[in-house]
Design a protein around this motif. Structure first.
Motif, PDB file in Angstrom:
ATOM      1  N   ARG A 148      96.700  77.012  85.645  1.00 34.32           N
ATOM      2  CA  ARG A 148      97.598  76.592  84.670  1.00 34.32           C
ATOM      3  C   ARG A 148      98.547  75.618  85.346  1.00 34.32           C
ATOM      4  NH1 ARG A 148      95.672  81.720  84.265  1.00 34.32           N
ATOM      5  NH2 ARG A 148      97.096  82.420  85.499  1.00 34.32           N
ATOM      6  N   ALA A 149      99.503  75.776  86.146  1.00 33.65           N
ATOM      7  CA  ALA A 149     100.386  75.150  86.625  1.00 33.65           C
ATOM      8  C   ALA A 149     100.039  73.687  86.670  1.00 33.65           C
ATOM      9  CB  ALA A 149     101.054  75.534  88.444  1.00 33.65           C
ATOM     10  N   ALA A 150      98.829  73.193  87.213  1.00 34.10           N
ATOM     11  CA  ALA A 150      98.642  71.883  86.773  1.00 34.10           C
ATOM     12  C   ALA A 150      98.590  71.019  85.435  1.00 34.10           C
ATOM     13  CB  ALA A 150      97.413  72.131  87.611  1.00 34.10           C
ATOM     14  N   ARG A 151      98.253  71.934  84.089  1.00 29.75           N
ATOM     15  CA  ARG A 151      98.226  71.940  82.865  1.00 29.75           C
ATOM     16  C   ARG A 151     100.482  71.941  82.683  1.00 29.75           C
ATOM     17  NH1 ARG A 151      95.583  76.183  80.008  1.00 29.75           N
ATOM     18  NH2 ARG A 151      96.603  75.168  78.016  1.00 29.75           N
ATOM     19  N   ALA A 152     100.436  73.039  83.288  1.00 30.18           N
ATOM     20  CA  ALA A 152     102.058  72.829  82.849  1.00 30.18           C
ATOM     21  C   ALA A 152     102.845  71.514  82.823  1.00 30.18           C
ATOM     22  CB  ALA A 152     103.000  73.901  83.704  1.00 30.18           C
ATOM     23  N   HIS A 153     101.986  71.163  84.370  1.00 27.13           N
ATOM     24  CA  HIS A 153     102.908  70.062  84.640  1.00 27.13           C
ATOM     25  C   HIS A 153     101.908  68.608  83.790  1.00 27.13           C
ATOM     26  CE1 HIS A 153     105.573  71.468  88.007  1.00 27.13           C
ATOM     27  NE2 HIS A 153     104.271  72.198  88.662  1.00 27.13           N
ATOM     28  N   ALA A 154     101.085  68.895  83.639  1.00 28.74           N
ATOM     29  CA  ALA A 154     100.890  67.780  82.572  1.00 28.74           C
ATOM     30  C   ALA A 154     101.757  67.356  81.299  1.00 28.74           C
ATOM     31  CB  ALA A 154      99.439  68.105  82.336  1.00 28.74           C
ATOM     32  N   GLY A 155     101.882  68.740  80.636  1.00 31.86           N
ATOM     33  CA  GLY A 155     102.306  68.691  79.668  1.00 31.86           C
ATOM     34  C   GLY A 155     103.913  68.526  79.661  1.00 31.86           C
ATOM     35  N   THR A 156     104.569  68.922  80.864  1.00 30.28           N
ATOM     36  CA  THR A 156     105.558  67.681  80.784  1.00 30.28           C
ATOM     37  C   THR A 156     106.205  66.596  81.268  1.00 30.28           C
ATOM     38  OG1 THR A 156     106.234  68.813  83.278  1.00 30.28           O
ATOM     39  CG2 THR A 156     106.829  70.409  81.308  1.00 30.28           C
ATOM     40  N   GLY A 157     104.872  65.647  80.784  1.00 29.79           N
ATOM     41  CA  GLY A 157     104.696  64.256  81.479  1.00 29.79           C
ATOM     42  C   GLY A 157     104.781  64.507  83.084  1.00 29.79           C
ATOM     43  N   ASN A 158     104.595  65.442  83.661  1.00 32.42           N
ATOM     44  CA  ASN A 158     104.275  65.157  85.374  1.00 32.42           C
ATOM     45  C   ASN A 158     102.482  64.823  85.841  1.00 32.42           C
ATOM     46  OD1 ASN A 158     104.488  64.958  88.124  1.00 32.42           O
ATOM     47  ND2 ASN A 158     106.161  66.005  88.052  1.00 32.42           N
ATOM     48  N   VAL A 159     102.097  64.024  85.172  1.00 29.28           N
ATOM     49  CA  VAL A 159     100.709  63.588  85.292  1.00 29.28           C
ATOM     50  C   VAL A 159     100.693  63.196  87.347  1.00 29.28           C
ATOM     51  CG1 VAL A 159     101.078  63.190  82.884  1.00 29.28           C
ATOM     52  CG2 VAL A 159     100.548  61.162  84.620  1.00 29.28           C
ATOM     53  N   THR A 160     101.158  62.977  87.942  1.00 26.85           N
ATOM     54  CA  THR A 160     100.655  62.698  88.952  1.00 26.85           C
ATOM     55  C   THR A 160     100.828  63.840  89.618  1.00 26.85           C
ATOM     56  OG1 THR A 160     102.051  60.776  89.306  1.00 26.85           O
ATOM     57  CG2 THR A 160     101.221  61.493  90.605  1.00 26.85           C
ATOM     58  N   LEU A 161     101.908  64.696  89.639  1.00 22.30           N
ATOM     59  CA  LEU A 161     102.151  66.214  90.366  1.00 22.30           C
ATOM     60  C   LEU A 161     100.863  66.931  89.545  1.00 22.30           C
ATOM     61  CD1 LEU A 161     103.045  68.469  92.683  1.00 22.30           C
ATOM     62  CD2 LEU A 161     104.535  68.980  90.378  1.00 22.30           C
ATOM     63  N   ALA A 162     100.234  66.753  88.553  1.00 24.90           N
ATOM     64  CA  ALA A 162      99.843  67.987  87.562  1.00 24.90           C
ATOM     65  C   ALA A 162      98.275  67.405  88.583  1.00 24.90           C
ATOM     66  CB  ALA A 162      99.008  67.814  85.803  1.00 24.90           C
ATOM     67  N   ALA A 163      97.978  66.237  88.512  1.00 22.87           N
ATOM     68  CA  ALA A 163      96.811  65.692  88.911  1.00 22.87           C
ATOM     69  C   ALA A 163      96.083  66.076  90.446  1.00 22.87           C
ATOM     70  CB  ALA A 163      96.541  63.780  88.455  1.00 22.87           C
ATOM     71  N   ARG A 164      97.411  65.866  91.196  1.00 18.75           N
ATOM     72  CA  ARG A 164      97.068  67.057  92.724  1.00 18.75           C
ATOM     73  C   ARG A 164      96.811  67.383  92.498  1.00 18.75           C
ATOM     74  NH1 ARG A 164     101.889  66.609  95.877  1.00 18.75           N
ATOM     75  NH2 ARG A 164     102.957  65.384  94.206  1.00 18.75           N
ATOM     76  N   ILE A 165      97.354  69.172  91.719  1.00 20.21           N
ATOM     77  CA  ILE A 165      97.077  70.212  91.627  1.00 20.21           C
ATOM     78  C   ILE A 165      96.159  70.661  90.869  1.00 20.21           C
ATOM     79  CG2 ILE A 165      98.155  73.288  90.406  1.00 20.21           C
ATOM     80  CD1 ILE A 165     100.890  71.546  90.726  1.00 20.21           C
ATOM     81  N   GLY A 166      95.382  70.128  89.912  1.00 18.13           N
ATOM     82  CA  GLY A 166      94.527  70.195  89.762  1.00 18.13           C
ATOM     83  C   GLY A 166      93.317  69.744  90.084  1.00 18.13           C
TER      84      GLY A 166
ATOM     85  N   GLN B 191      90.154  76.206  83.162  1.00 24.52           N
ATOM     86  CA  GLN B 191      91.322  75.508  82.831  1.00 24.52           C
ATOM     87  C   GLN B 191      91.600  73.800  82.980  1.00 24.52           C
ATOM     88  OE1 GLN B 191      94.513  76.805  81.737  1.00 24.52           O
ATOM     89  NE2 GLN B 191      93.975  78.957  81.341  1.00 24.52           N
ATOM     90  N   LEU B 192      89.871  73.468  83.676  1.00 25.10           N
ATOM     91  CA  LEU B 192      89.882  72.576  84.295  1.00 25.10           C
ATOM     92  C   LEU B 192      89.848  71.355  83.599  1.00 25.10           C
ATOM     93  CD1 LEU B 192      89.085  72.814  88.281  1.00 25.10           C
ATOM     94  CD2 LEU B 192      91.191  72.087  87.851  1.00 25.10           C
ATOM     95  N   ASP B 193      88.833  71.774  82.092  1.00 26.57           N
ATOM     96  CA  ASP B 193      88.383  71.030  81.921  1.00 26.57           C
ATOM     97  C   ASP B 193      89.807  70.705  80.431  1.00 26.57           C
ATOM     98  OD1 ASP B 193      86.894  69.974  79.169  1.00 26.57           O
ATOM     99  OD2 ASP B 193      87.179  71.563  78.047  1.00 26.57           O
ATOM    100  N   ARG B 194      90.563  71.898  80.720  1.00 21.04           N
ATOM    101  CA  ARG B 194      91.952  70.964  79.504  1.00 21.04           C
ATOM    102  C   ARG B 194      93.113  70.317  79.994  1.00 21.04           C
ATOM    103  NH1 ARG B 194      90.146  77.235  77.794  1.00 21.04           N
ATOM    104  NH2 ARG B 194      91.657  77.829  79.013  1.00 21.04           N
ATOM    105  N   LEU B 195      93.190  70.596  81.334  1.00 19.61           N
ATOM    106  CA  LEU B 195      93.860  69.929  82.609  1.00 19.61           C
ATOM    107  C   LEU B 195      93.220  68.512  82.273  1.00 19.61           C
ATOM    108  CD1 LEU B 195      96.390  69.018  84.195  1.00 19.61           C
ATOM    109  CD2 LEU B 195      94.548  69.663  85.966  1.00 19.61           C
TER     110      LEU B 195
END
Length: 81
Positions: A13-31, A49-53
């Motif tokens: 979920r945290a990865a999805r939140a980062h993606a939502g704020t535009g921080n896709v690099t961090l979202a991908a790393r956490i994902g 959650q990973l499917d949504r990410l």
């Protein structure tokens, strides 16, 4: 569901939140971390959650780490060990 599985789902979920704020690099790393956990636990909640990410990151495939995240998710979903 164990307490650990709940916190693992929170990681996704945290990865999805980062993606939502535009921080896709961090979202991908956490994902990517969450993909490893999903492969080990088989948790449907984490996979959801990973499917949504994955959907959130699809437009950003050219960004750092996003293609790698998507490939690692494909490996465990399409070609599980």
């Amino acid at each position: 569901m164990t307490r650990q599985t709940l916190s693992d789902a929170a990681l996704a979920r945290a990865a999805r939140a980062h993606a939502g704020t535009g921080n896709v690099t961090l979202a991908a790393r956490i994902g990517g971390q969450a993909v490893g956990i999903a492969a080990e636990t088989g948790s449907a909640r984490i996979f959801g959650q990973l499917d949504r990410l994955d959907q959130a990151l699809a437009p950003a495939t050219g960004e750092d780490g996003v293609a790698e995240f998507r490939a690692s998710l494909d490996r465990i979903v399409l070609h599980p060990a």
